[in-house]
Motif scaffolding. Structure first.
Motif, PDB file in Angstrom:
ATOM      1  N   PRO A  25       0.814  -1.225   0.000  1.00 12.80           N
ATOM      2  CA  PRO A  25       0.000   0.000   0.000  1.00 12.80           C
ATOM      3  C   PRO A  25       0.845   1.272   0.000  1.00 12.80           C
ATOM      4  N   ALA A  26       1.954   1.273   0.741  1.00 11.20           N
ATOM      5  CA  ALA A  26       2.813   2.457   0.785  1.00 11.20           C
ATOM      6  C   ALA A  26       3.413   2.741  -0.584  1.00 11.20           C
ATOM      7  N   LEU A  27       3.876   1.716  -1.253  1.00 11.19           N
ATOM      8  CA  LEU A  27       4.466   1.884  -2.577  1.00 11.19           C
ATOM      9  C   LEU A  27       3.417   2.340  -3.591  1.00 11.19           C
ATOM     10  N   LEU A  28       2.238   1.743  -3.547  1.00  8.15           N
ATOM     11  CA  LEU A  28       1.169   2.133  -4.462  1.00  8.15           C
ATOM     12  C   LEU A  28       0.722   3.580  -4.244  1.00  8.15           C
ATOM     13  N   MET A  29       0.614   3.991  -3.001  1.00 11.23           N
ATOM     14  CA  MET A  29       0.216   5.364  -2.710  1.00 11.23           C
ATOM     15  C   MET A  29       1.273   6.356  -3.180  1.00 11.23           C
ATOM     16  N   LYS A  30       2.528   6.015  -3.014  1.00  6.26           N
ATOM     17  CA  LYS A  30       3.608   6.887  -3.456  1.00  6.26           C
ATOM     18  C   LYS A  30       3.598   7.018  -4.976  1.00  6.26           C
ATOM     19  N   LEU A  31       3.430   5.905  -5.674  1.00  2.00           N
ATOM     20  CA  LEU A  31       3.374   5.940  -7.134  1.00  2.00           C
ATOM     21  C   LEU A  31       2.129   6.683  -7.622  1.00  2.00           C
ATOM     22  N   ALA A  32       1.005   6.498  -6.939  1.00  2.00           N
ATOM     23  CA  ALA A  32      -0.222   7.202  -7.307  1.00  2.00           C
ATOM     24  C   ALA A  32      -0.063   8.710  -7.112  1.00  2.00           C
ATOM     25  N   PHE A  33       0.606   9.094  -6.047  1.00  3.90           N
ATOM     26  CA  PHE A  33       0.842  10.518  -5.816  1.00  3.90           C
ATOM     27  C   PHE A  33       1.645  11.127  -6.961  1.00  3.90           C
ATOM     28  N   TRP A  34       2.764  10.490  -7.323  1.00  2.24           N
ATOM     29  CA  TRP A  34       3.603  11.038  -8.394  1.00  2.24           C
ATOM     30  C   TRP A  34       2.877  11.029  -9.730  1.00  2.24           C
ATOM     31  N   ALA A  35       2.075  10.010  -9.975  1.00  2.02           N
ATOM     32  CA  ALA A  35       1.314   9.965 -11.224  1.00  2.02           C
ATOM     33  C   ALA A  35       0.297  11.103 -11.268  1.00  2.02           C
ATOM     34  N   ARG A  36      -0.377  11.361 -10.153  1.00  2.00           N
ATOM     35  CA  ARG A  36      -1.402  12.402 -10.098  1.00  2.00           C
ATOM     36  C   ARG A  36      -0.807  13.801 -10.045  1.00  2.00           C
ATOM     37  N   PHE A  37       0.269  13.974  -9.288  1.00  2.59           N
ATOM     38  CA  PHE A  37       0.835  15.298  -9.059  1.00  2.59           C
ATOM     39  C   PHE A  37       1.711  15.772 -10.218  1.00  2.59           C
ATOM     40  N   VAL A  38       2.439  14.862 -10.860  1.00  3.76           N
ATOM     41  CA  VAL A  38       3.354  15.241 -11.939  1.00  3.76           C
ATOM     42  C   VAL A  38       2.921  14.643 -13.279  1.00  3.76           C
ATOM     43  N   GLY A  39       2.670  13.352 -13.295  1.00  2.00           N
ATOM     44  CA  GLY A  39       2.389  12.669 -14.549  1.00  2.00           C
ATOM     45  C   GLY A  39       1.132  13.150 -15.257  1.00  2.00           C
ATOM     46  N   ALA A  40       0.020  13.200 -14.559  1.00  2.72           N
ATOM     47  CA  ALA A  40      -1.249  13.588 -15.177  1.00  2.72           C
ATOM     48  C   ALA A  40      -1.239  15.021 -15.725  1.00  2.72           C
ATOM     49  N   PRO A  41      -0.761  16.013 -14.947  1.00  3.76           N
ATOM     50  CA  PRO A  41      -0.728  17.371 -15.514  1.00  3.76           C
ATOM     51  C   PRO A  41       0.186  17.486 -16.738  1.00  3.76           C
ATOM     52  N   LEU A  42       1.342  16.824 -16.682  1.00  3.80           N
ATOM     53  CA  LEU A  42       2.254  16.905 -17.827  1.00  3.80           C
ATOM     54  C   LEU A  42       1.715  16.144 -19.039  1.00  3.80           C
ATOM     55  N   TYR A  43       0.978  15.091 -18.801  1.00  2.00           N
ATOM     56  CA  TYR A  43       0.371  14.344 -19.904  1.00  2.00           C
ATOM     57  C   TYR A  43      -0.716  15.178 -20.575  1.00  2.00           C
ATOM     58  N   ARG A  44      -1.526  15.834 -19.731  1.00  2.00           N
ATOM     59  CA  ARG A  44      -2.637  16.611 -20.277  1.00  2.00           C
ATOM     60  C   ARG A  44      -2.194  17.937 -20.891  1.00  2.00           C
ATOM     61  N   TYR A  45      -1.242  18.597 -20.238  1.00  9.42           N
ATOM     62  CA  TYR A  45      -0.737  19.889 -20.721  1.00  9.42           C
ATOM     63  C   TYR A  45       0.789  19.860 -20.758  1.00  9.42           C
ATOM     64  N   PRO A  46       1.383  19.264 -21.776  1.00  7.07           N
ATOM     65  CA  PRO A  46       2.853  19.155 -21.833  1.00  7.07           C
ATOM     66  C   PRO A  46       3.506  20.490 -22.217  1.00  7.07           C
ATOM     67  N   GLU A  47       3.497  21.418 -21.262  1.00  8.57           N
ATOM     68  CA  GLU A  47       4.024  22.757 -21.509  1.00  8.57           C
ATOM     69  C   GLU A  47       4.947  23.170 -20.381  1.00  8.57           C
ATOM     70  N   LEU A  48       5.776  24.159 -20.645  1.00  4.90           N
ATOM     71  CA  LEU A  48       6.673  24.697 -19.633  1.00  4.90           C
ATOM     72  C   LEU A  48       5.865  25.344 -18.500  1.00  4.90           C
ATOM     73  N   HIS A  49       4.710  25.897 -18.830  1.00  2.00           N
ATOM     74  CA  HIS A  49       3.859  26.505 -17.804  1.00  2.00           C
ATOM     75  C   HIS A  49       3.421  25.465 -16.769  1.00  2.00           C
ATOM     76  N   THR A  50       3.135  24.254 -17.206  1.00  2.00           N
ATOM     77  CA  THR A  50       2.745  23.179 -16.281  1.00  2.00           C
ATOM     78  C   THR A  50       3.895  22.862 -15.328  1.00  2.00           C
ATOM     79  N   VAL A  51       5.098  22.782 -15.868  1.00  2.00           N
ATOM     80  CA  VAL A  51       6.280  22.529 -15.031  1.00  2.00           C
ATOM     81  C   VAL A  51       6.456  23.655 -14.018  1.00  2.00           C
ATOM     82  N   ALA A  52       6.268  24.897 -14.468  1.00  2.00           N
ATOM     83  CA  ALA A  52       6.392  26.044 -13.567  1.00  2.00           C
ATOM     84  C   ALA A  52       5.350  25.993 -12.452  1.00  2.00           C
TER      85      ALA A  52
END
Length: 116
Positions: A25-52
């Motif tokens: 569960p700890a590993l899954l939650m950590k991976l889910a966090f990174w997917a939601r916090f970084v992966g999903a926004p960059l996938y949907r809006y792959p722009e420098l503004h998203t990174v900022a």
């Protein structure tokens, strides 16, 4: 943090076998966090503004945590750990957590910052 978790270590030390049921569960939650916090926004809006925006969020959150950590651990009467401190390194984890910090800002702000 994730490489240590994958290597069944925490803070450089092996994790107790008693925590085996909490590993997946700890590993899954950590991976889910990174997917939601970084992966999903960059996938949907792959722009420098998203990174900022991600960087601004991390910086604001880090400043908030660092600020309240600093003021809660630097009051007169708060213990410190180590050779020159008032608390020995052999003290329990809970004892070190309680005696090396203080409540900041009363009951409401203490609750907001994770206190009780």
């Amino acid at each position: 943090d994730s490489p240590e978790l994958l290597g069944w270590r925490g803070g450089g030390e092996p994790i107790s076998q008693l925590a085996r049921d909490l590993f997946a569960p700890a590993l899954l939650m950590k991976l889910a966090f990174w997917a939601r916090f970084v992966g999903a926004p960059l996938y949907r809006y792959p722009e420098l503004h998203t990174v900022a925006c991600i960087c601004a969020t991390v910086m604001a959150g880090s400043f908030y945590l660092a600020f309240f950590f600093f003021i809660s651990h630097n009051f007169d009467g708060v213990a410190s750990v180590g050779p020159e401190g008032s608390l020995p390194r052999t003290a329990t984890f809970v004892q070190r957590q309680v005696e090396t910090s203080s409540n900041v800002g009363g009951k409401w702000l203490g609750g907001v910052n994770g206190g009780g």
